[in-house]
Scaffold this active site. Sequence first.
Site, short mmCIF file in Angstrom:
data_model
loop_
_atom_site.label_atom_id
_atom_site.label_comp_id
_atom_site.label_asym_id
_atom_site.label_seq_id
_atom_site.Cartn_x
_atom_site.Cartn_y
_atom_site.Cartn_z
CD GLU A 255 0.20 7.42 11.78
OE1 GLU A 255 -0.87 7.46 11.16
OE2 GLU A 255 0.36 7.97 12.89
CB CYS A 289 -1.72 8.35 3.77
SG CYS A 289 -1.00 9.74 4.64
P1 NAD Z 1 4.50 -0.72 1.94
O1 NAD Z 1 3.64 -1.27 3.02
O2 NAD Z 1 4.70 -1.51 0.71
O3 NAD Z 1 5.98 -0.42 2.49
C1 NAD Z 1 6.23 0.46 3.57
C2 NAD Z 1 7.58 0.15 4.17
O4 NAD Z 1 7.54 -1.13 4.78
C3 NAD Z 1 8.74 0.11 3.19
O5 NAD Z 1 9.86 0.71 3.79
C4 NAD Z 1 8.96 -1.38 2.98
O6 NAD Z 1 10.27 -1.72 2.61
C5 NAD Z 1 8.65 -1.91 4.36
N1 NAD Z 1 8.23 -3.32 4.42
C6 NAD Z 1 7.58 -4.04 3.47
N2 NAD Z 1 7.33 -5.29 3.92
C7 NAD Z 1 7.83 -5.36 5.17
C8 NAD Z 1 7.86 -6.37 6.17
N3 NAD Z 1 7.32 -7.57 5.97
N4 NAD Z 1 8.46 -6.08 7.36
C9 NAD Z 1 8.99 -4.86 7.59
N5 NAD Z 1 8.99 -3.86 6.68
C10 NAD Z 1 8.42 -4.11 5.49
O7 NAD Z 1 3.89 0.71 1.62
P2 NAD Z 1 4.34 1.74 0.51
O8 NAD Z 1 3.92 1.27 -0.84
O9 NAD Z 1 5.76 2.10 0.72
O10 NAD Z 1 3.47 3.03 0.93
C11 NAD Z 1 2.17 3.26 0.49
C12 NAD Z 1 1.19 3.11 1.64
O11 NAD Z 1 1.57 3.92 2.74
C13 NAD Z 1 -0.20 3.59 1.26
O12 NAD Z 1 -1.15 2.64 1.67
C14 NAD Z 1 -0.35 4.88 2.04
O13 NAD Z 1 -1.69 5.24 2.34
C15 NAD Z 1 0.44 4.59 3.27
N6 NAD Z 1 0.84 5.81 3.97
C16 NAD Z 1 0.22 6.12 5.13
C17 NAD Z 1 0.53 7.30 5.81
C18 NAD Z 1 -0.15 7.69 7.10
O14 NAD Z 1 0.32 8.60 7.74
N7 NAD Z 1 -1.22 7.02 7.48
C19 NAD Z 1 1.51 8.15 5.28
C20 NAD Z 1 2.13 7.80 4.10
C21 NAD Z 1 1.80 6.62 3.44
#
Ligand code: NAD
Length: 553
Positions: A255, A289
Site C-alpha cells: 500500500e 495517502c
Molecule cells: P516509509 O516507507 O519510510 O516507512 C514505512 C515503514 O517501513 C516503516 O515502518 C519503516 O520503518 C519501514 N521500513 C523502512 N525501510 C524498510 C526496509 N528496508 N525494510 C523493511 N521495512 C522498512 O514510509 P513512511 O514515511 O512511514 O510513510 C509515508 C508513506 O506511506 C507515504 O508515501 C504514504 O502515501 C504511504 N501510505 C500509503 C497508504 C496506503 O494505504 N496506500 C497508507 C498510509 C501511508
Amino acid sequence: MKAVQIESAGGEELISCNPADGSEVGRVKIFQPAEVREAVERSREVFHLWKTTTFADRKRLIMAARDVILSDIDGIARLISAESGKPVAEAISMEIAPVLDLMQWIARGAEKMLRPRRVNIGLYRLLGRSSKIVYHPLGVIGIIPAWNYPFSIPLGEAAMALMAGNTVVIKPSELTPLIGLKIGEIFERAANLSLPDSPTNFSLSPLVQIVTGAADTGAALVDAAPDKIMFTGSVATGKKIAAAAAKNLTPTVLELGGKDPMIVFDDANLELAAGAAVWGAFCNAGQSCSSVERLYVQEGAAEKLTRLIVEKTKKLKIGPGDQEDVSIGAMSSERQVKTVEDHVEDFRASGAKIETGGSRSPQCRSPHVSKGLTLNSDTETLFFEPTVITGATNEMRAMQEETFGPTLPIATFRTEEEAIKLANNSEFGLTASVWTSDRARGRRVAKQIEAGSVCINEVLYTHGIGQTPWGGFKSSGRGRTHGLEGLMELVQPQHIHTNHIAILPDAWWMPYSPTAIQTFRGFATKFASGSIMKTARLLPQLSRRIRELLKKQ
Ligand code: NAD
C-alpha cells in the site's frame, strides 16, 4: 527527525517524541534480527494452534479487543495524538471509529466469506465431477505500517488476518512505536478476556507480537520469511521490500503513495466541494495517502471555488493535537516538513501563486527544541500552515511528486476529456474524486480515472469503509487490504475435486491410440465449445474409447 535512536544500558533504544513540542512520549527497545526471527518462529508455533480454532473463538477475540479499545477510547486517542501529532478529534474519527467498525464487520462476517464454495465446472459435471474451494490461512502475517494511521491500519490488518486463522508480527513505524505496543497489549488483554478456558494460553503465546525498531528491524522481519508481508509506506521502501521478499518467494501486499486528484465540474455544489477540498487536503496535516494533492476545477467555477477554499482555510486553528478546537496538528517529522517546503518553493519558482499559508507556523515554536532533544537545531517547529496554491500545472515537479503535507494546489481545465487526462497524468493511482451534479457524468468520468477508489461527490474517507477493497493502481500499490478482496489476500484457496462415479477410466488416460486421438479431437471441437448439444454428439466416440481402455487394462 522526530524519533531518536540511542544506546542505553539495556541495548539500543528508540525515543519516541511528540512532534508538537519535542517532548518524550516514551522509549522502546530496538529488536535485533535474531529476536525478530525468534518472534516469527514463535508466531508460527502459535499459528498451528490458532488455525484449528473455530470462527466463534476468533470472533470472541476480536469482539473482546473492541471492548478493550472502547474502555479506553480517550487514552488511546491521546496516545495517537501525542505520537503522531494529529488532533485528538481525528484520532477518534479517522482511526478509532473506523477500525472498530471494521473489527465488528470482519468478526461477524469472516465465516460466511470464507465458507467453502462450490464452483460451476460446466460440462465436467456431466462426467460426474464436482469442485469445491476451501480457504486455508497462510501462517504468519508480517505487518509493516507507516506512521500516518499508526493505529487503524495495522490493527485492522491484524484483525482480518486473525479472523482468517493467521497469527501476526507487527513492526510499527519508528515514529509511532508506542501505538504499536498498544495494539499488542489490546490483543493480549482480549485473549485473556475471551479465551480463558482455551487449552492454549494465547496471552502467554501471543497471537499478535510487536517488534519495535526502525528500517533494519523491518528488513529483519522481511528476511525472517513470514508467510505474507502487508506493507504500508513509500514507493521506494515498497520496492526494497518486494525485492527482499522475493528471495524467499514471500508474497506481499504493498500500500504505497498517492497524488490524488479531485475534479470539480462547474455544475457541482461548490460550497460542499470547497469544504471537501479543505478536509481532503488538510486532515492529518495532509499526511494521508489519499489526501487531495491536486485539485482540477473547471474554468467557470475556479474563482468562486478558490475564494471559498481560501476563506475556509483561513479559519482553521493550528496547534497541538490535544487541544479540542485544533484542526491542523504538527507534522510528523522534520523530513516531512522539508518535503513540503521544497514543494511550496517549487510552486513559487514555477510561477504558481500562494493564496494563503506557505510556511512553518511561527506561533508553535517548540519549548523542547532548545534542549536539542529531538529536532534539528535549525528547526523551530513541525507545524506547517495549510497552504492553498493557484495557477498550478501538471508540468510543475510538485504536481507530480507526493507531497504528504498540508498543500492544496489548484489547476483549471476546460473539458471533461481534459480533466480525465490531467488526473491520469501521474505515476500514482490510489484514489480520486469527481464533483458534479450530473450523476451520469460522475460515473462516466469515475470509470476512466486510473485509481483504486474513485468517489463521486465524496472525498478521501473510503479507507474507513472496511467492507470495501483498498489499494492502488500504478505505483500506488499491489494487492488489496479491506473488503472481501483484502480477506482473500490473507488465505490460500484449495481446490478439492471429486469424481462421484469413479468406476470407469478417464478417456484421456494411457495408453494412447488412433481412437484416443479421434476422441481428443472431439474434446477440442465439441466438449470445449461449452455446448451441451455438440458434446452429446461426442458420446458414441467417447464410449468407443472407454471400451478400448477397458479391454487394454
Ligand atoms: P516509509 O516507507 O519510510 O516507512 C514505512 C515503514 O517501513 C516503516 O515502518 C519503516 O520503518 C519501514 N521500513 C523502512 N525501510 C524498510 C526496509 N528496508 N525494510 C523493511 N521495512 C522498512 O514510509 P513512511 O514515511 O512511514 O510513510 C509515508 C508513506 O506511506 C507515504 O508515501 C504514504 O502515501 C504511504 N501510505 C500509503 C497508504 C496506503 O494505504 N496506500 C497508507 C498510509 C501511508
